[in-house]
Scaffold this active site. Structure first.
Site, PDB file in Angstrom:
ATOM      1  N   HIS A 182      -1.378  -4.428  16.546  1.00 29.66           N
ATOM      2  CA  HIS A 182      -2.222  -5.209  15.804  1.00 29.66           C
ATOM      3  C   HIS A 182      -3.511  -5.279  16.210  1.00 29.66           C
ATOM      4  O   HIS A 182      -4.517  -5.792  15.601  1.00 29.66           O
ATOM      5  CB  HIS A 182      -1.756  -6.325  15.365  1.00 29.66           C
ATOM      6  CG  HIS A 182      -0.433  -6.393  14.341  1.00 29.66           C
ATOM      7  ND1 HIS A 182       0.763  -6.407  15.125  1.00 29.66           N
ATOM      8  CD2 HIS A 182      -0.331  -6.342  12.976  1.00 29.66           C
ATOM      9  CE1 HIS A 182       1.544  -6.307  13.660  1.00 29.66           C
ATOM     10  NE2 HIS A 182       0.805  -6.146  12.658  1.00 29.66           N
TER      11      HIS A 182
ATOM     12  N   LYS B 187      -3.375   4.663  11.490  1.00 24.21           N
ATOM     13  CA  LYS B 187      -2.070   4.028  10.367  1.00 24.21           C
ATOM     14  C   LYS B 187      -2.668   3.320   9.315  1.00 24.21           C
ATOM     15  O   LYS B 187      -3.512   2.439   9.394  1.00 24.21           O
ATOM     16  CB  LYS B 187      -1.150   3.301  11.241  1.00 24.21           C
ATOM     17  CG  LYS B 187       0.225   2.797  10.828  1.00 24.21           C
ATOM     18  CD  LYS B 187       0.814   1.566  11.449  1.00 24.21           C
ATOM     19  CE  LYS B 187       1.857   0.992  10.577  1.00 24.21           C
ATOM     20  NZ  LYS B 187       2.650  -0.034  11.094  1.00 24.21           N
TER      21      LYS B 187
ATOM     22  N   CYS C  92       3.373 -12.181  19.477  1.00 24.98           N
ATOM     23  CA  CYS C  92       2.353 -11.493  18.420  1.00 24.98           C
ATOM     24  C   CYS C  92       2.939 -12.039  17.116  1.00 24.98           C
ATOM     25  O   CYS C  92       3.953 -11.666  16.746  1.00 24.98           O
ATOM     26  CB  CYS C  92       2.454 -10.082  18.786  1.00 24.98           C
ATOM     27  SG  CYS C  92       1.363  -9.223  17.174  1.00 24.98           S
TER      28      CYS C  92
ATOM     29  N   HIS D 263       4.052   1.581   2.351  1.00 29.53           N
ATOM     30  CA  HIS D 263       5.277   0.919   1.785  1.00 29.53           C
ATOM     31  C   HIS D 263       5.806   2.074   0.392  1.00 29.53           C
ATOM     32  O   HIS D 263       7.308   2.157   0.666  1.00 29.53           O
ATOM     33  CB  HIS D 263       4.928  -0.380   1.349  1.00 29.53           C
ATOM     34  CG  HIS D 263       4.179  -1.260   2.178  1.00 29.53           C
ATOM     35  ND1 HIS D 263       3.061  -1.672   1.951  1.00 29.53           N
ATOM     36  CD2 HIS D 263       4.838  -2.096   3.108  1.00 29.53           C
ATOM     37  CE1 HIS D 263       2.467  -2.724   2.851  1.00 29.53           C
ATOM     38  NE2 HIS D 263       3.612  -2.821   3.622  1.00 29.53           N
TER      39      HIS D 263
ATOM     40  N   LYS E  36      -3.818  -2.745   5.700  1.00 29.97           N
ATOM     41  CA  LYS E  36      -4.786  -3.528   4.950  1.00 29.97           C
ATOM     42  C   LYS E  36      -6.144  -4.269   5.832  1.00 29.97           C
ATOM     43  O   LYS E  36      -7.021  -4.290   5.437  1.00 29.97           O
ATOM     44  CB  LYS E  36      -4.207  -4.597   4.124  1.00 29.97           C
ATOM     45  CG  LYS E  36      -3.266  -4.137   3.147  1.00 29.97           C
ATOM     46  CD  LYS E  36      -4.053  -3.624   1.814  1.00 29.97           C
ATOM     47  CE  LYS E  36      -3.311  -3.137   0.613  1.00 29.97           C
ATOM     48  NZ  LYS E  36      -4.105  -2.668  -0.303  1.00 29.97           N
TER      49      LYS E  36
ATOM     50  N   CYS F  11       3.628  -9.108  14.529  1.00 27.08           N
ATOM     51  CA  CYS F  11       4.614  -8.613  14.866  1.00 27.08           C
ATOM     52  C   CYS F  11       5.910  -9.324  14.520  1.00 27.08           C
ATOM     53  O   CYS F  11       7.071  -8.779  14.482  1.00 27.08           O
ATOM     54  CB  CYS F  11       4.838  -7.665  16.006  1.00 27.08           C
ATOM     55  SG  CYS F  11       3.720  -6.409  16.348  1.00 27.08           S
TER      56      CYS F  11
ATOM     57  N   HIS G 134       0.825  -1.246   0.095  1.00 29.68           N
ATOM     58  CA  HIS G 134       0.096  -0.132  -0.107  1.00 29.68           C
ATOM     59  C   HIS G 134       0.968   1.179  -0.272  1.00 29.68           C
ATOM     60  O   HIS G 134       2.006   1.218  -0.033  1.00 29.68           O
ATOM     61  CB  HIS G 134      -0.995   0.190   1.243  1.00 29.68           C
ATOM     62  CG  HIS G 134      -0.286  -0.173   2.535  1.00 29.68           C
ATOM     63  ND1 HIS G 134       0.588   0.752   3.085  1.00 29.68           N
ATOM     64  CD2 HIS G 134      -0.553  -0.993   3.433  1.00 29.68           C
ATOM     65  CE1 HIS G 134       1.156   0.243   4.273  1.00 29.68           C
ATOM     66  NE2 HIS G 134       0.326  -0.826   4.486  1.00 29.68           N
TER      67      HIS G 134
ATOM     68  N   CYS H  40      -1.934  -7.121  21.162  1.00 31.39           N
ATOM     69  CA  CYS H  40      -0.943  -6.291  20.826  1.00 31.39           C
ATOM     70  C   CYS H  40      -1.430  -4.906  20.433  1.00 31.39           C
ATOM     71  O   CYS H  40      -2.379  -4.820  19.758  1.00 31.39           O
ATOM     72  CB  CYS H  40      -0.303  -6.999  19.673  1.00 31.39           C
ATOM     73  SG  CYS H  40       0.718  -5.865  18.880  1.00 31.39           S
TER      74      CYS H  40
END
Length: 530
Positions: free
Chosen positions: A159, A306, A130, A24, A309, A133, A21, A156
């Site tokens: 996430h 943030k 996690c 990146h 996806k 992560c 996305h 987490c």
């Protein structure tokens, strides 16, 4: 950094558990702009990017998609990650995959050295893990979900998914041995971690105490096997971090390794801890130099969250480039967000900046100057006569802009560099409005003055093309050809960027060529369905 120095810059290598996305792409473009700038400064430049393809998360994603992990990685790399580099015009020198044989063999050399030197030992570990992560978590990294499907469970913070309790007999890296050495590093090299907000967070983390790091897994087999115990595979982060040296010849090509290392490393701030704590500790254990610096940039936010996806806030780069073009994508994300801070993305802001800064500001400036040279001087760049105070003012602006932009790039302040260059755009537009070349053209007695005004404007475009070429390479290439510079001076990327502010480089009599709008009007700025 002096011209002719070595400049090695690396992005993080990205997980292939999903498609890329714009978060990146943001990192990729930033690294590319810095690399292009340094290449044009005469530095021995190398840009590395790549993909991280081992670990439990990849394995589970592959299984969920009825695939083997290798086939899944191959599919996403070939269909998504490599095409991303083309979509946003990344001029990388290498692309490393953690499934490459060159990487795996060099990782084993590194591991064996640490094991032989006593930095790795066997032990038992139990903790909260996690999978998202790929990291064991401390309690302060977790929170108890108050509602939803995970209510009452520890999740987490990054996430917001439940962690797992894992208990394994693993191999450990003696990271605790390096606590004071890391603190000494941070103190002796204040710019090793940037920006200051990330640096301060890392220092506090290390001061709170470092534990030894579990670096192997035996509950699954998708990873690099531990050389002395093939019942274990290497922890994915320990594996991934080594890409920065395996790609440039660690253990196999000592000359190239010495030529390239150490690197400037761009990472998202959420993974700065891995790069500024674990990674330098690993290098210290191996007797290698630590990176030049670790820069933890901010997040791209959509709707205040943030880019992700899993949270349906991920936007594919192509959704933007297909509407606004690649150069506008690159310009927007590098100029609209202070590099190092979080930045909010919106279609409205992108459309507004495209119209005001690129189309009306830069693009219209280029079109009108070229059109006037064609109209008033039959397409030949005129020779300047005596310079007035107004002309000298433009020369000063160009000189200062080039100097300030280069200084900003050395600090990795990309947004400041672009802002400095953009003063040329604004000043030239104002200069043309005040000098009124269309009025000067009405009287032959003013022809010498008209020539000076249009030479000044064209020479300003020459400087702009050079200084903006790392950011908007396609548009500046078109502009460079249109003002006749390609025929007279060679390719725009062959120009020494730190000399861009030196006045008088565009030869008079250079032939200009008509140019289509660099940034044409966009009727519907927001793609349907967004």
């Amino acid at each position: 950094m002096a011209a002719g120095d070595s400049f090695y810059i690396a992005t993080p290598i990205f997980y292939v558990n999903d498609v890329p996305h714009i978060g990146h792409a943001y990192t990729e473009v930033a690294a590319d702009v810095l690399a292009r700038w340094h290449r044009q400064s005469g530095d021995d430049t190398w840009l590395l990017t790549g993909t991280d393809e081992h670990g439990q998360k990849i394995l589970r994603t592959a299984v969920a998609n009825d695939s083997t992990p290798q086939a899944w990685a191959d599919k996403l790399v070939n269909e998504s990650w490599l095409p991303l580099l083309q979509t946003i015009n990344i001029d990388n020198d290498d692309f490393i995959r953690t499934t490459d044989e060159r990487h795996e063999s060099a990782v084993k050399i590194f591991l064996q050295k640490l094991y032989d030197d006593g930095f790795i030992y066997s032990g038992e570990y139990e903790g909260y893990y996690c999978v998202g992560c790929e990291e064991y978590k401390q309690l302060d990294d977790l929170l108890e979900a108050e509602s939803g499907d995970y209510a009452g469970q520890l999740v987490c913070k990054i996430h917001t998914r439940p962690v797992e309790i894992l208990k394994e007999r693993n191999y450990f890296f003696r990271m605790s041995d390096f606590q004071q050495k890391l603190l000494d590093l941070y103190e002796s090299r204040p710019d090793f971690i940037q920006p200051d907000s990330v640096r301060n967070e890392i220092i506090q983390f290390v001061k709170s105490g470092l534990q030894d790091l579990s670096i192997s897994r035996s509950s699954f087999d998708w990873g690099i096997k531990i050389p002395w115990d093939d019942s274990h595979v290497l922890y994915v982060w320990f594996d991934a971090l080594l890409n920065y040296i395996t790609a440039i010849g660690y253990g196999t090509d000592d000359d190239n390794f010495r030529r390239r290392w150490p690197a400037t490393q761009l990472v998202g701030k959420d993974i700065a801890r891995f790069h500024a704590v674990i990674w330098p500790a690993m290098l210290m254990a191996a007797g290698l130099e630590v990176p030049t610096r670790v820069f933890g940039h901010g997040w791209l936010l959509v709707g205040g969250e943030k880019m992700s996806k899993s949270k349906l806030t991920g936007i594919a780069p192509s959704q933007i480039t297909e509407t606004f073009g690649v150069d506008a994508f690159r310009y927007y994300f590098m100029s609209a967000i202070n590099f190092g801070q979080d930045g909010s993305f919106s279609w409205e802001d992108l459309a507004a900046r495209y119209q005001s800064e690129l189309a009306n500001g830069f693009g219209n400036l280029a079109s009108r100057v070229i059109a006037m040279v064609n109209k008033y001087f039959d397409g030949a760049i005129p020779s300047p006569a005596e310079y007035t105070e107004a002309d000298l003012g433009i020369q000063s602006v160009v000189k200062q802009a080039a100097e300030k932009a280069d200084a900003a790039i050395q600090r990795l302040a990309i947004h400041e560099a672009i802002a400095s260059v953009w003063t040329i755009v604004d000043e030239l537009n104002g200069y043309i409005t005040l000098q009124e070349p269309w009025a000067l053209a009405k009287d032959e007695a003013n022809r010498a003055r008209l020539g000076t005004v249009l030479y000044t404007a064209a020479e300003g475009l020459r400087a702009l093309a050079v200084l903006l070429s790392p950011v908007i390479p396609d548009s500046t290439h078109k502009l460079w050809s249109a003002i006749g510079a390609a025929h007279e001076l060679g390719h725009v990327t062959d120009q020494v960027i730190v000399d861009a502010g030196h006045w008088g480089q565009l030869p008079p009599a250079s032939r200009v060529h008509s140019i289509d709008a660099l940034f044409p009007r966009i009727e519907s700025p927001e793609p349907a369905g967004v």
